[in-house]
Design an enzyme around this catalytic site. Structure first.
Site, short mmCIF file in Angstrom:
data_model
loop_
_atom_site.label_atom_id
_atom_site.label_comp_id
_atom_site.label_asym_id
_atom_site.label_seq_id
_atom_site.Cartn_x
_atom_site.Cartn_y
_atom_site.Cartn_z
N TYR A 67 44.39 40.72 42.04
CA TYR A 67 43.69 41.32 40.91
C TYR A 67 42.61 42.28 41.42
O TYR A 67 42.50 43.42 40.97
CB TYR A 67 43.07 40.24 40.02
CG TYR A 67 42.23 40.79 38.90
CD1 TYR A 67 42.82 41.29 37.75
CD2 TYR A 67 40.84 40.82 38.99
CE1 TYR A 67 42.06 41.80 36.71
CE2 TYR A 67 40.06 41.33 37.97
CZ TYR A 67 40.67 41.81 36.82
OH TYR A 67 39.91 42.33 35.81
N SER A 117 36.91 46.63 37.36
CA SER A 117 36.22 45.34 37.43
C SER A 117 35.39 45.30 38.69
O SER A 117 35.77 45.88 39.72
CB SER A 117 37.24 44.19 37.46
OG SER A 117 36.59 42.97 37.74
#
Length: 181
Positions: A153, A140
């Protein structure tokens, strides 16, 4: 590989995992779909088999559970037909670091990093010995941008990027393609 390799895809019941399943099925690859939601995988498998004629196996697994993760690791080590791993399973949790529960964060790390690492580790030696294959790890942009505020995250996705870069340097000379998406 003299035949088209099978592809094992984690997090395959929806989203990016399902999109990878559709694309690989259209190219004639047999699939092994891994996710928690059996009903969604069965529906996807039925549709892809009907549209493309490929064989599709389903493994219901929560990759944060050691025994279920071990089942998938064993399949990757032992099934020589699998030549491509798509490490897509992952999760995110909302809130700031100090608002997140330690248990929730630990599950996120287990899925986004530990499971991904263990699955890559399960298949990489076999692919290197064969001199071909691929490992695709889903990362990501958040792994590059701490200002987005998704601290844990983002840290797991930074791990995915760094691991993928290192594995690529190590495995490319052995014929194994490693990609972070």
């Amino acid at each position: 590989m003299t035949t088209i390799p099978s592809v094992l895809i984690t997090g395959a019941s929806t989203g990016i995992g399902a999109a990878y399943a559709e694309r690989f099925a259209r190219r004639g690859h047999d699939l092994v779909l891994v996710a928690r939601d059996t009903a969604r995988m069965e529906a996807l498998a039925a549709r892809l088999h009907q549209e493309n004629g490929v064989a599709i196996d389903i493994i219901q697994a929560d990759l944060t559970q050691p025994a279920e993760l071990a089942t998938v690791e064993t399949r990757l080590r032992d099934d020589a037909r699998i030549g491509i791993l798509v490490n897509n399973a992952g999760t995110a949790i909302g809130g700031s670091f100090i608002e997140q529960s330690t248990d929730d964060v630990a599950r996120l790390v287990a899925l986004n990093t530990t499971a991904l690492l263990r699955l890559a580790s399960a298949i990489a030696p076999r692919l290197a010995a064969a001199g071909e294959g691929a490992i695709i790890n889903i990362g990501s942009v958040v792994g590059l941008a701490p200002e987005f505020g998704m601290t844990v995250y983002g840290a797991t996705k930074a791990f995915v990027l760094f691991l993928s870069q290192g594995l690529s340097l190590e495995l490319a000379p052995k014929g194994v393609y490693v990609q972070a998406v």
